[in-house]
Design a protein around this motif. Structure first.
Motif, PDB file in Angstrom:
ATOM      1  N   MET A 385       0.804  -1.227   0.000  1.00 62.23           N
ATOM      2  CA  MET A 385       0.000   0.000   0.000  1.00 62.23           C
ATOM      3  C   MET A 385       0.835   1.275   0.000  1.00 62.23           C
ATOM      4  SD  MET A 385      -3.188   0.360  -0.492  1.00 62.23           S
ATOM      5  CE  MET A 385      -3.528  -1.374  -0.290  1.00 62.23           C
ATOM      6  N   THR A 386       2.046   1.235   0.566  1.00 64.39           N
ATOM      7  CA  THR A 386       2.862   2.455   0.572  1.00 64.39           C
ATOM      8  C   THR A 386       3.178   2.914  -0.849  1.00 64.39           C
ATOM      9  OG1 THR A 386       4.851   1.114   0.805  1.00 64.39           O
ATOM     10  CG2 THR A 386       3.936   2.035   2.820  1.00 64.39           C
ATOM     11  N   VAL A 387       3.223   1.982  -1.790  1.00 63.28           N
ATOM     12  CA  VAL A 387       3.500   2.325  -3.187  1.00 63.28           C
ATOM     13  C   VAL A 387       2.268   2.952  -3.852  1.00 63.28           C
ATOM     14  CG1 VAL A 387       4.162   1.333  -5.438  1.00 63.28           C
ATOM     15  CG2 VAL A 387       5.167   0.443  -3.339  1.00 63.28           C
ATOM     16  N   PHE A 388       1.085   2.639  -3.325  1.00 58.75           N
ATOM     17  CA  PHE A 388      -0.158   3.018  -4.009  1.00 58.75           C
ATOM     18  C   PHE A 388      -0.823   4.285  -3.494  1.00 58.75           C
ATOM     19  CE2 PHE A 388      -0.620  -1.857  -4.328  1.00 58.75           C
ATOM     20  CZ  PHE A 388       0.124  -1.894  -5.494  1.00 58.75           C
ATOM     21  N   THR A 389      -0.356   4.838  -2.361  1.00 58.81           N
ATOM     22  CA  THR A 389      -1.123   5.936  -1.754  1.00 58.81           C
ATOM     23  C   THR A 389      -1.243   7.147  -2.668  1.00 58.81           C
ATOM     24  OG1 THR A 389       0.885   6.532  -0.555  1.00 58.81           O
ATOM     25  CG2 THR A 389      -0.786   5.344   0.669  1.00 58.81           C
ATOM     26  N   ASP A 390      -0.176   7.500  -3.366  1.00 60.68           N
ATOM     27  CA  ASP A 390      -0.223   8.667  -4.250  1.00 60.68           C
ATOM     28  C   ASP A 390      -1.273   8.473  -5.342  1.00 60.68           C
ATOM     29  OD1 ASP A 390       0.799  11.250  -4.986  1.00 60.68           O
ATOM     30  OD2 ASP A 390       1.695  10.296  -6.733  1.00 60.68           O
ATOM     31  N   TRP A 391      -1.302   7.276  -5.909  1.00 59.65           N
ATOM     32  CA  TRP A 391      -2.298   6.954  -6.939  1.00 59.65           C
ATOM     33  C   TRP A 391      -3.717   7.030  -6.366  1.00 59.65           C
ATOM     34  CZ3 TRP A 391      -5.755   2.800  -7.152  1.00 59.65           C
ATOM     35  CH2 TRP A 391      -6.424   2.632  -8.366  1.00 59.65           C
ATOM     36  N   ILE A 392      -3.892   6.546  -5.141  1.00 59.39           N
ATOM     37  CA  ILE A 392      -5.218   6.579  -4.501  1.00 59.39           C
ATOM     38  C   ILE A 392      -5.672   8.018  -4.292  1.00 59.39           C
ATOM     39  CG2 ILE A 392      -6.460   6.092  -2.339  1.00 59.39           C
ATOM     40  CD1 ILE A 392      -4.732   3.499  -2.145  1.00 59.39           C
ATOM     41  N   TYR A 393      -4.793   8.867  -3.730  1.00 60.50           N
ATOM     42  CA  TYR A 393      -5.164  10.259  -3.480  1.00 60.50           C
ATOM     43  C   TYR A 393      -5.519  10.987  -4.776  1.00 60.50           C
ATOM     44  CZ  TYR A 393      -3.589   9.988   1.381  1.00 60.50           C
ATOM     45  OH  TYR A 393      -3.452   9.656   2.704  1.00 60.50           O
ATOM     46  N   LYS A 394      -4.723  10.755  -5.818  1.00 59.87           N
ATOM     47  CA  LYS A 394      -4.968  11.463  -7.079  1.00 59.87           C
ATOM     48  C   LYS A 394      -6.319  11.078  -7.671  1.00 59.87           C
ATOM     49  CE  LYS A 394      -0.398  12.921  -8.380  1.00 59.87           C
ATOM     50  NZ  LYS A 394       0.931  12.532  -8.825  1.00 59.87           N
ATOM     51  N   ASN A 395      -6.665   9.801  -7.554  1.00 63.24           N
ATOM     52  CA  ASN A 395      -7.964   9.368  -8.074  1.00 63.24           C
ATOM     53  C   ASN A 395      -9.119   9.867  -7.219  1.00 63.24           C
ATOM     54  OD1 ASN A 395      -7.929   7.494 -10.562  1.00 63.24           O
ATOM     55  ND2 ASN A 395      -6.127   6.922  -9.388  1.00 63.24           N
ATOM     56  N   MET A 396      -8.962   9.821  -5.903  1.00 62.23           N
ATOM     57  CA  MET A 396     -10.025  10.354  -5.031  1.00 62.23           C
ATOM     58  C   MET A 396     -10.247  11.832  -5.336  1.00 62.23           C
ATOM     59  SD  MET A 396      -9.853   8.589  -1.260  1.00 62.23           S
ATOM     60  CE  MET A 396      -8.693   9.765  -0.629  1.00 62.23           C
ATOM     61  N   GLN A 397      -9.148  12.575  -5.498  1.00 63.64           N
ATOM     62  CA  GLN A 397      -9.261  14.003  -5.746  1.00 63.64           C
ATOM     63  C   GLN A 397      -9.938  14.258  -7.092  1.00 63.64           C
ATOM     64  OE1 GLN A 397      -8.074  16.465  -7.809  1.00 63.64           O
ATOM     65  NE2 GLN A 397      -8.218  18.248  -6.503  1.00 63.64           N
ATOM     66  N   ALA A 398      -9.534  13.523  -8.109  1.00 62.12           N
ATOM     67  CA  ALA A 398     -10.096  13.724  -9.447  1.00 62.12           C
ATOM     68  C   ALA A 398     -11.594  13.435  -9.475  1.00 62.12           C
ATOM     69  CB  ALA A 398      -9.375  12.828 -10.454  1.00 62.12           C
ATOM     70  N   TYR A 399     -12.004  12.343  -8.833  1.00 65.24           N
ATOM     71  CA  TYR A 399     -13.410  11.950  -8.910  1.00 65.24           C
ATOM     72  C   TYR A 399     -14.272  12.666  -7.889  1.00 65.24           C
ATOM     73  CZ  TYR A 399     -12.036   8.554 -12.361  1.00 65.24           C
ATOM     74  OH  TYR A 399     -11.547   7.978 -13.508  1.00 65.24           O
ATOM     75  N   ASN A 400     -13.669  13.098  -6.768  1.00 62.64           N
ATOM     76  CA  ASN A 400     -14.444  13.885  -5.804  1.00 62.64           C
ATOM     77  C   ASN A 400     -14.707  15.277  -6.325  1.00 62.64           C
ATOM     78  OD1 ASN A 400     -14.609  11.844  -3.981  1.00 62.64           O
ATOM     79  ND2 ASN A 400     -13.110  12.651  -2.554  1.00 62.64           N
TER      80      ASN A 400
END
Length: 408
Positions: A385-400
């Motif tokens: 998960m440490t590798v994926f957090t940046d990708w998760i935040y960027k997607n949450m931000q884009a879709y929110n």
């Protein structure tokens, strides 16, 4: 929870999610414009609405230190607490993809920083990041610790027992971020709550005919599968699979689900914390896995939520010839016992691997694959998960950003 034959740990065989941006390109909001990661936070707006220059913020380490990216020096700097307030905290949280805000507070740093980002309060009512400037001093000596959501709290203290394979039955509120993901009334995978509307799971769970968001139902706060059949569950609005997920190697085995309606947080429904950059999880660190997976190789999924403790295994050791022989990529993390007997199994896929650090529960990984269940020298493999957090935040931000929510 315990699996034979090398395969992913999802239950039940029941289309792949289309990413509008190819490869590692990042989509600007929902505009359809795709740009390379190198153009994010480079001081030049490439996106139609400038999203690439607003998402230049992150939380660092176990103390949630707010850091801002400087495209000039291409470095991250902590934000000095001088003149900081909750309004700025809410903006920073929104830019990370959260519609919630918990608190900001100043913390003394263990390491001395050479540079800080400071607020120019005389700059007037302009964008937060335009108010920030680089400075060598910070009068208060404190940097901003920012929490966007109250995550990582379990209402139960751990009594560590050793069926997941070799685990114990969970009690209400013990793993409040654990969800069961159903297709047509059947438990297929697990997942973890990270906000009221976002679930993290494994990409292999949502491949092929499982990629239609409308076929899924999400159940939170319920320990018993039979009870779920009497409830409606939460509908899924969107599934976002990692663009670089590889079906064969299980590289980048992570996906996000956005719920149609937000969860209501209670004692038994709460989010887990995503690990911040700079957090290191050590070999042999005790972690916990939970799920409704089979209790032995080839068995059927469990009616009740089970959990067990497993230690992390160093990647180099897990990649040794007698274990996984080089198959463990940087996007993966191993956990379990080389002697066998305790493991995740079919039906546990996508579910959480968590650890407790600084009195907070962190999502270390999502259950991905393994050879068999609880076999000697075949520990469980989890998405790192440490590798994926940046990708998760960027997607949450884009879709929110497509929706106007009030900050809570």
């Amino acid at each position: 929870m315990t699996v034979s034959g090398q395969h992913a740990k999802m239950c039940c065989s029941l289309p792949t999610v289309e990413n509008r941006c190819l490869g590692s390109l990042i989509e600007c909001g929902s505009s359809g414009v795709c740009i390379p990661p190198s153009q994010w936070c480079d001081g030049v707006s490439h996106c139609p609405s400038g999203e690439d220059e607003t998402r230049c913020v992150r939380l660092f380490g176990p103390d949630f230190i707010l850091e801002v990216y400087s495209p000039v020096s291409k470095s991250w700097y902590p934000v000095c607490q001088d003149d900081w307030n909750d309004d700025y905290g809410k903006i920073a949280c929104k830019d990370m993809g959260y519609n919630t805000y918990y608190y900001s507070r100043g913390v003394a740093t263990e390491v001395s920083f050479k540079s800080y980002m400071k607020l120019n309060t005389s700059a007037g009512n302009i964008d937060l990041y335009k108010k920030l400037y680089s400075s060598d001093s910070c009068a208060s000596g404190n940097v901003v610790s920012l929490r966007c959501i109250e995550c990582g709290l379990s209402t139960k203290s751990m009594n560590i027992m050793n069926r997941i394979v070799g685990g114990s039955g969970a009690t209400p509120g013990q793993w409040p971020w654990q969800v069961s993901l159903h297709v047509h009334g059947i438990h297929v995978c697990g997942g973890s709550i990270i906000t009221r509307q976002w679930i993290v799971t494994a990409a292999h769970c949502v491949e092929g005919r499982f990629s239609d968001p409308y076929s899924w139902r999400v159940y939170a706060g319920i320990l018993n599968q039979n009870e779920m059949l009497l409830r409606n569950g939460y509908r899924v609005q969107q599934i976002i699979s990692h663009p670089d997920y590889d079906t064969d190697s299980k590289d980048n085995d992570v996906a996000l689900m956005k719920l149609e309606t937000p969860l209501s947080f209670t004692d038994t429904v709460r989010p887990v914390c995503l690990p911040n950059p700079g957090m290191m999880f050590q070999p042999n660190q005790q972690c916990w896995i939970s799920g409704w997976g089979a209790e032995y190789q080839g068995g059927k999924t469990s009616n009740n939520l089970n959990y067990v403790t497993v230690p992390l295994i160093e990647r180099s050791r897990c990649n040794s010839v007698y274990i996984y022989n080089g198959m463990i990529l940087p996007t993966m993390i191993c956990a379990g016992y080389l002697g066998g007997g305790i493991d995740s199994c079919q039906g546990d896929s996508g579910g959480p691997l968590v650890t407790n650090k600084n009195s907070v529960w962190w999502l270390v990984g999502d259950t991905s694959w393994g050879t068999g269940c609880a076999s000697p020298n075949r520990p469980g493999v989890y998405g790192n998960m440490t590798v994926f957090t940046d990708w998760i935040y960027k997607n949450m931000q884009a879709y929110n950003s497509n929706f106007n929510h009030n900050l809570i």
